[in-house]
Enzyme design. Structure first.
Site, PDB file in Angstrom:
ATOM      1  N   GLU A  97       0.931  -1.377  -0.108  1.00 41.13           N
ATOM      2  CA  GLU A  97      -0.074  -0.031   0.126  1.00 41.13           C
ATOM      3  C   GLU A  97       0.723   1.260  -0.139  1.00 41.13           C
ATOM      4  O   GLU A  97       1.881   1.162   0.601  1.00 41.13           O
ATOM      5  CB  GLU A  97      -0.682  -0.003   1.470  1.00 41.13           C
ATOM      6  CG  GLU A  97      -1.725  -1.207   1.707  1.00 41.13           C
ATOM      7  CD  GLU A  97      -2.409  -1.062   2.864  1.00 41.13           C
ATOM      8  OE1 GLU A  97      -3.153  -1.987   3.139  1.00 41.13           O
ATOM      9  OE2 GLU A  97      -2.026  -0.132   3.690  1.00 41.13           O
ATOM     10  N   CYS A 110       3.174   8.221   1.835  1.00 37.29           N
ATOM     11  CA  CYS A 110       3.293   7.091   2.776  1.00 37.29           C
ATOM     12  C   CYS A 110       3.722   5.801   2.147  1.00 37.29           C
ATOM     13  O   CYS A 110       2.757   5.330   1.553  1.00 37.29           O
ATOM     14  CB  CYS A 110       2.264   7.419   3.872  1.00 37.29           C
ATOM     15  SG  CYS A 110       2.278   5.855   5.314  1.00 37.29           S
ATOM     16  N   CYS A 117       4.725  -7.360   7.628  1.00 32.37           N
ATOM     17  CA  CYS A 117       5.758  -7.071   8.781  1.00 32.37           C
ATOM     18  C   CYS A 117       6.088  -8.062   9.877  1.00 32.37           C
ATOM     19  O   CYS A 117       5.147  -8.577  10.176  1.00 32.37           O
ATOM     20  CB  CYS A 117       5.437  -5.770   9.331  1.00 32.37           C
ATOM     21  SG  CYS A 117       6.525  -4.863  10.605  1.00 32.37           S
ATOM     22  N   CYS A 121       3.529  -5.257  16.396  1.00 33.02           N
ATOM     23  CA  CYS A 121       2.880  -4.286  17.331  1.00 33.02           C
ATOM     24  C   CYS A 121       1.313  -4.442  17.327  1.00 33.02           C
ATOM     25  O   CYS A 121       0.682  -4.962  16.426  1.00 33.02           O
ATOM     26  CB  CYS A 121       3.286  -2.916  16.856  1.00 33.02           C
ATOM     27  SG  CYS A 121       4.887  -2.753  16.472  1.00 33.02           S
ATOM     28  N   CYS A 124      -1.412  -2.740  15.194  1.00 33.88           N
ATOM     29  CA  CYS A 124      -1.087  -2.499  13.854  1.00 33.88           C
ATOM     30  C   CYS A 124      -1.630  -3.667  12.889  1.00 33.88           C
ATOM     31  O   CYS A 124      -1.374  -4.798  13.098  1.00 33.88           O
ATOM     32  CB  CYS A 124       0.394  -2.361  13.507  1.00 33.88           C
ATOM     33  SG  CYS A 124       0.597  -1.950  11.937  1.00 33.88           S
ATOM     34  N   CYS A 335      -1.918   1.732   8.493  1.00 33.86           N
ATOM     35  CA  CYS A 335      -0.953   0.694   7.918  1.00 33.86           C
ATOM     36  C   CYS A 335      -1.638  -0.423   7.854  1.00 33.86           C
ATOM     37  O   CYS A 335      -2.075  -1.327   8.669  1.00 33.86           O
ATOM     38  CB  CYS A 335       0.061   0.739   9.322  1.00 33.86           C
ATOM     39  SG  CYS A 335       1.500  -0.209   8.542  1.00 33.86           S
TER      40      CYS A 335
HETATM   41  N1  SAH Z   1       7.689  -0.147  11.260  1.00 28.81           N
HETATM   42  C1  SAH Z   1       7.826   1.507  11.393  1.00 28.81           C
HETATM   43  C2  SAH Z   1       7.187   2.169  10.117  1.00 28.81           C
HETATM   44  C3  SAH Z   1       5.556   1.690   9.930  1.00 28.81           C
HETATM   45  S1  SAH Z   1       4.349   1.947  10.847  1.00 28.81           S
HETATM   46  C4  SAH Z   1       7.612   1.905  12.633  1.00 28.81           C
HETATM   47  O1  SAH Z   1       6.760   1.299  13.408  1.00 28.81           O
HETATM   48  O2  SAH Z   1       7.697   2.953  12.772  1.00 28.81           O
HETATM   49  C5  SAH Z   1       4.137   3.825  10.684  1.00 28.81           C
HETATM   50  C6  SAH Z   1       3.621   4.254  12.334  1.00 28.81           C
HETATM   51  O3  SAH Z   1       2.137   3.964  12.034  1.00 28.81           O
HETATM   52  C7  SAH Z   1       4.217   3.834  13.476  1.00 28.81           C
HETATM   53  O4  SAH Z   1       4.447   4.623  14.513  1.00 28.81           O
HETATM   54  C8  SAH Z   1       2.916   2.885  13.802  1.00 28.81           C
HETATM   55  O5  SAH Z   1       3.128   2.508  15.175  1.00 28.81           O
HETATM   56  C9  SAH Z   1       1.927   3.593  13.327  1.00 28.81           C
HETATM   57  N2  SAH Z   1       0.388   2.609  13.296  1.00 28.81           N
HETATM   58  C10 SAH Z   1       0.304   1.469  13.202  1.00 28.81           C
HETATM   59  N3  SAH Z   1      -0.931   1.259  13.204  1.00 28.81           N
HETATM   60  C11 SAH Z   1      -1.685   2.282  13.698  1.00 28.81           C
HETATM   61  C12 SAH Z   1      -3.076   2.554  14.198  1.00 28.81           C
HETATM   62  N4  SAH Z   1      -3.730   1.547  13.879  1.00 28.81           N
HETATM   63  N5  SAH Z   1      -3.347   3.982  14.228  1.00 28.81           N
HETATM   64  C13 SAH Z   1      -2.386   4.565  14.124  1.00 28.81           C
HETATM   65  N6  SAH Z   1      -1.122   4.785  13.896  1.00 28.81           N
HETATM   66  C14 SAH Z   1      -0.664   3.322  13.765  1.00 28.81           C
END
Ligand code: SAH
Length: 360
Positions: A97, A110, A117, A121, A124, A335
């Site tokens: 995406e 973005c 991944c 987390c 996510c 994401c």
């Molecule tokens: N792996 C990297 C980059 C990709 S995610 C990282 O974690 O920094 C980019 C950002 O989006 C990260 O800060 C992640 O924690 C956030 N993110 C992921 N899922 C999300 C959600 N459901 N709501 C808001 N931010 C989210």
């Protein structure tokens, strides 16, 4: 049979050099090579056949020796707020995406660095789908190129590596991508307008700091204590909070902390004070991110009121704090969400007149 060389996997300087040597070999004037090189990134064209300023015979020779692969656009969604989301299908069927976020006279893309991944987390959507593979350079930078090839084109002014994947776990491909995006003979976006976001992969942070350009670093902190961070981000075992903070202190350029606001989890005034202490140590800016619903887990977003209170606490400690606007709420623009939706074989949300959906 020789495989064709992918010109989009090379830095602009390397591609230009390959093309120059090939022009010599084919007894073409060197300026022809420069013309071709210009159409890789600066003034992108879809392929050799579109380079009508180059003689047909040389175009055919080029096409036998080199390739300029496209990414196939599988879906496009446009939010009421102007945010657009693109799903690309790669040659092996993997889906990635890209999100385009317009604001004033900027257009931030973005971009994704991995298909899926590995980090899991807990909030996510990409983490929930698991890891498929690293993207190649042309697949990362190609997202920017593809949007510039649309009619009308979408030309990025800013890039954030905040799409799918962990860029610092694919440094081998991200490193030349940064060159392509930044170089004047590449896409030409200023280094200060390119941000790499990471959960804190230490070797990647060191590698980024060793580059001479002023690329920005964003750190996904999300919790001010080791214990809480551990419960949200399994990678904290390998790269604990204290080590990430230490790396941020050593990074001699601007660092931003990203902090997803999770209702009742990490959003109390005490958390704000603890986060504030860490931000002071690193001279970091803080970006508070409202939770995008539809990620993973059953987290609740923090209320707007509590986000402002959190921000006020940080600002009271003289920390520059921004509350990120949630964009593309109607198109699941966080994401990993578009791919998740498509793979459940549901129609993308918002298929009505003002939430225009186009599925290729
Ligand atoms: N792996 C990297 C980059 C990709 S995610 C990282 O974690 O920094 C980019 C950002 O989006 C990260 O800060 C992640 O924690 C956030 N993110 C992921 N899922 C999300 C959600 N459901 N709501 C808001 N931010 C989210």
């Amino acid at each position: 049979m020789n495989q064709k060389e992918n010109l989009l996997n090379l830095t602009p300087a390397d591609a230009a050099e390959r093309l120059r040597r090939f022009a010599v070999e084919m007894e073409q004037p060197a300026y022809r090579a420069a013309q071709v090189a210009r159409h890789l990134w600066q003034v992108p064209l879809p392929g050799f056949e579109a380079m009508t300023n180059i003689p047909l015979g040389f175009r055919q020779q080029l096409a036998e020796r080199f390739e300029i692969p496209r990414l196939e656009l599988a879906a496009r969604q446009i939010s009421v707020d102007g945010t657009q989301k693109f799903l690309f299908r790669l040659a092996d069927g993997e889906m990635i995406e890209t999100v385009a976020i317009p604001e004033d006279n900027r257009l931030t893309l973005c971009i994704s660095s991995q298909a899926g991944c590995a980090l899991k987390c807990s909030f996510c959507a990409t983490g929930a789908m698991g890891f498929s593979r690293n993207l190649e350079t042309f697949e990362i930078a190609g997202q920017v190129r593809e949007l510039a090839l649309l009619d009308p084109p979408l030309r990025a002014t800013n890039i954030v590596f905040m799409g799918m994947g962990e860029p610092m776990m694919n440094w081998k491909a991200v490193d030349p991508t940064l060159t392509i995006l930044n170089a004047p003979d590449g896409v030409g976006i200023g280094a200060r307008h390119i941000t790499v976001s990471t959960v804190g992969v230490l070797p990647g942070i060191v590698a980024l700091s060793e580059r001479p350009e002023q690329f920005r670093l964003a750190l996904s902190i999300h919790a001010p204590t080791d214990e809480l961070r551990q419960s949200l981000m399994p990678i904290n075992t390998k790269y604990p909070l204290a080590d990430v903070i230490d790396a941020a202190k050593k990074f001699d350029r601007r660092v931003t902390f990203e902090y997803v606001m999770l209702g009742g989890v990490n959003d109390t005034p005490e958390h704000a004070r603890q986060l504030g202490e860490l931000a002071l140590e690193c001279k970091a800016f803080v970006n508070l991110i409202p939770l995008h619903p539809g990620g993973a887990g059953d987290f609740k977003p923090t209320s707007a009121r509590d986000i402002s209170i959190f921000a006020r606490t940080l600002r009271g400690m003289r920390i520059q704090t921004a509350i990120r606007k949630s964009r593309g709420m109607d198109i699941a623009a966080a994401c990993g969400q578009l791919r998740v939706e498509r793979q459940r074989r549901r129609a993308p949300v918002g298929a009505d007149q003002d939430r225009h959906v186009q599925v290729a």
